[in-house]
Structures are given as C-alpha cells and as structure tokens.
Design a protein around this motif. Structure first.
Motif, mmCIF file in Angstrom:
data_model
loop_
_atom_site.group_PDB
_atom_site.id
_atom_site.type_symbol
_atom_site.label_atom_id
_atom_site.label_comp_id
_atom_site.label_asym_id
_atom_site.label_seq_id
_atom_site.Cartn_x
_atom_site.Cartn_y
_atom_site.Cartn_z
ATOM 1 N N THR A 17 0.826 -1.201 0.000
ATOM 2 C CA THR A 17 0.000 0.000 0.000
ATOM 3 C C THR A 17 0.863 1.254 0.000
ATOM 4 O OG1 THR A 17 -1.661 -1.226 1.250
ATOM 5 C CG2 THR A 17 -1.904 1.148 1.172
ATOM 6 N N CYS A 20 2.028 2.137 -3.362
ATOM 7 C CA CYS A 20 0.932 2.655 -4.188
ATOM 8 C C CYS A 20 0.580 4.086 -3.812
ATOM 9 C CB CYS A 20 -0.304 1.767 -4.048
ATOM 10 S SG CYS A 20 -0.105 0.135 -4.750
ATOM 11 N N THR A 57 -1.442 5.424 4.524
ATOM 12 C CA THR A 57 -1.111 4.027 4.272
ATOM 13 C C THR A 57 -1.535 3.141 5.435
ATOM 14 O OG1 THR A 57 0.774 4.664 2.911
ATOM 15 C CG2 THR A 57 0.800 2.442 3.786
#
Length: 87
Positions: A17, A20, A57
C-alpha cells in the motif's frame, strides 16, 4: 492463523500500500515553476508529505487487513470446500 502470520500479512499489505500511495500528489520543481537548486535531481518532489502518506497508508492497510482477517477467520471464500481439506 497465528499472531506471527497476521503480523507478516499486515507488513506485506502495508508495504504494498505504501508503494501505491507514495506517488500521490507529487509535484516537482518543474511542475510548480520553481528553480531547481544545483545538486538536486529535477525529479525530486518539493513537498513529499511523508507523514501524511504514512498515516494514509496505515489507515488503508488496517481496512485491507480487516478484510483479510475476516475472510480467513470465517472462511468466506470457501477454500476448504474447493480444495477438500482443512488449512
């Protein structure tokens, strides 16, 4: 599922995550129109907002881990039925 398996799963979800989320909202000096200082990469972000990205996150990872935990605990995918054995 033991606590160790859950810890490793959360760490993997968190790292995926994070990678990303890192590029979200990145603006370079060229994008803003500021002058690039000598010795700095032209692609370096002016204000990376790392603290905000770590918190974002963490929040996303908690939600994804919650889904992972519920699916694993309550066997919502029916893996035991599909594979014919107990994990």
């Amino acid at each position: 599922m033991s606590w160790y398996n859950n810890l490793v799963a959360f760490a993997l979800i968190y790292m995926l995550t994070l990678f990303c989320v890192l590029p979200i909202g990145v603006k370079t000096a060229q994008d803003v129109g500021a002058e690039v200082e000598p010795g700095h990469a032209s692609s370096a972000p002016l204000n990376p907002r790392i603290g905000f990205k770590f918190l974002l996150t963490f929040a996303i990872s908690c939600v994804l881990f919650g889904v992972y935990y519920l699916v694993g605990t309550y066997d919502l995918l029916g893996l035991n039925d599909l594979l014919g054995r107990r994990f």
